[in-house]
Design an enzyme around this catalytic site. Sequence first.
Site, PDB file in Angstrom:
ATOM      1  N   GLY A   8      -7.738 -10.669   4.827  1.00 17.27           N
ATOM      2  CA  GLY A   8      -9.172 -10.592   4.554  1.00 17.27           C
ATOM      3  C   GLY A   8      -9.540 -11.397   3.331  1.00 17.27           C
ATOM      4  CB  ALA A   9      -7.727 -14.159   1.789  1.00 16.25           C
ATOM      5  CB  THR A  10     -12.151 -16.044   4.330  1.00 15.84           C
ATOM      6  OG1 THR A  10     -12.485 -15.046   5.312  1.00 15.84           O
ATOM      7  CG2 THR A  10     -10.832 -16.696   4.694  1.00 15.84           C
ATOM      8  N   GLY A  12     -15.958 -11.889   0.116  1.00 15.67           N
ATOM      9  CA  GLY A  12     -16.116 -10.749  -0.767  1.00 15.67           C
ATOM     10  C   GLY A  12     -14.941 -10.452  -1.659  1.00 15.67           C
ATOM     11  CB  ILE A  13     -13.033  -7.279  -2.079  1.00 10.21           C
ATOM     12  CG1 ILE A  13     -14.201  -6.367  -2.421  1.00 10.21           C
ATOM     13  CG2 ILE A  13     -11.782  -6.823  -2.827  1.00 10.21           C
ATOM     14  CD1 ILE A  13     -14.055  -4.982  -1.834  1.00 10.21           C
ATOM     15  N   GLY A  14     -11.818  -9.958  -0.989  1.00  7.94           N
ATOM     16  CA  GLY A  14     -10.628 -10.740  -0.728  1.00  7.94           C
ATOM     17  C   GLY A  14     -10.656 -12.104  -1.386  1.00  7.94           C
ATOM     18  CB  SER A 134     -14.039   2.834   1.650  1.00  2.00           C
ATOM     19  OG  SER A 134     -15.405   3.109   1.385  1.00  2.00           O
ATOM     20  CE1 TYR A 159     -15.301  -0.159   6.640  1.00  2.00           C
ATOM     21  CE2 TYR A 159     -16.268   1.588   5.308  1.00  2.00           C
ATOM     22  CZ  TYR A 159     -15.580   0.388   5.400  1.00  2.00           C
ATOM     23  OH  TYR A 159     -15.176  -0.245   4.259  1.00  2.00           O
TER      24      TYR A 159
END
Length: 283
Positions: A8-10, A12-14, A134, A159
Amino acid sequence: MPLVLLTGATRGIGAAAAVELARQGAEVALVGRDPERVAAVAREAQAAGGGAPVHEHVADLTLMADVRALAQEVGERYDHIDVLANNAGALFASRKETAEGFEQTFALNHLAPFLLTNLLRDCLAGGRVVTTASDAHKSGRLDLDDLQSERSYAAMRVYGTTKLCNILFTRELARRAPELHANCFHPGVVRTGFGKNDNGIWKLLTTLGGPFFRSPQRGARSLVWLSLSDAAADLTGEYVQDEKVLAPSTQAQSDVLGEGLWERSAQLVGLPAEPHETPTRSG
């Protein structure tokens, strides 16, 4: 220099974590499903000035076939992984199944990190596993007989349930793999592309509330801290917010649910049963 594999690196947080990890001198292996976005974040991370290599991997983690291919690619490329950061995740407005027959929220948010971690366990020996959970886990309700939300589907509830799964998985991993340091964290409410898959009220709320949310850089701080900090080196099985250990919900502390989720997840992704000594159970 530690090697961090970050999913998930692309966004926000990532993306923020990728840049900060690289800035602090970590060798970073980025995972995303869009090769152009992976390349763009890799360039930004490389430019952060830490001097270590930045690697690129492309995989759609809603598909377990892609998770397996990623694990094989990573296992062949790197001798050892110091940190696996399971950060990929999303909220989907309606219930849809992947080509493999899994409900996509459950597949991406829980089954993917569960399978990837297990497949890379030998490469991770002595290392850290950091999973993005979360506070939404408090609204989750885990039914081991309906893991794929076939009876009913409400986006935020599902979620939240997958985030509950992240915590239960972390705690159970810490028990089953004492050679690892497995922890998870709540990043806070962050300005990211989190609601992009929801065309309803959540997308509206995230758009209106965006100015009041945390920056991705602030949200990524606990991920980076758990990955690299000496202060976090001995933690395992913990839930963290703002670099502090907190107690998650009562349901998230249930060892019975944790073991049941592990066993059913293993069946779903085709992992063999793993015998282990069963400690005293609660919940």
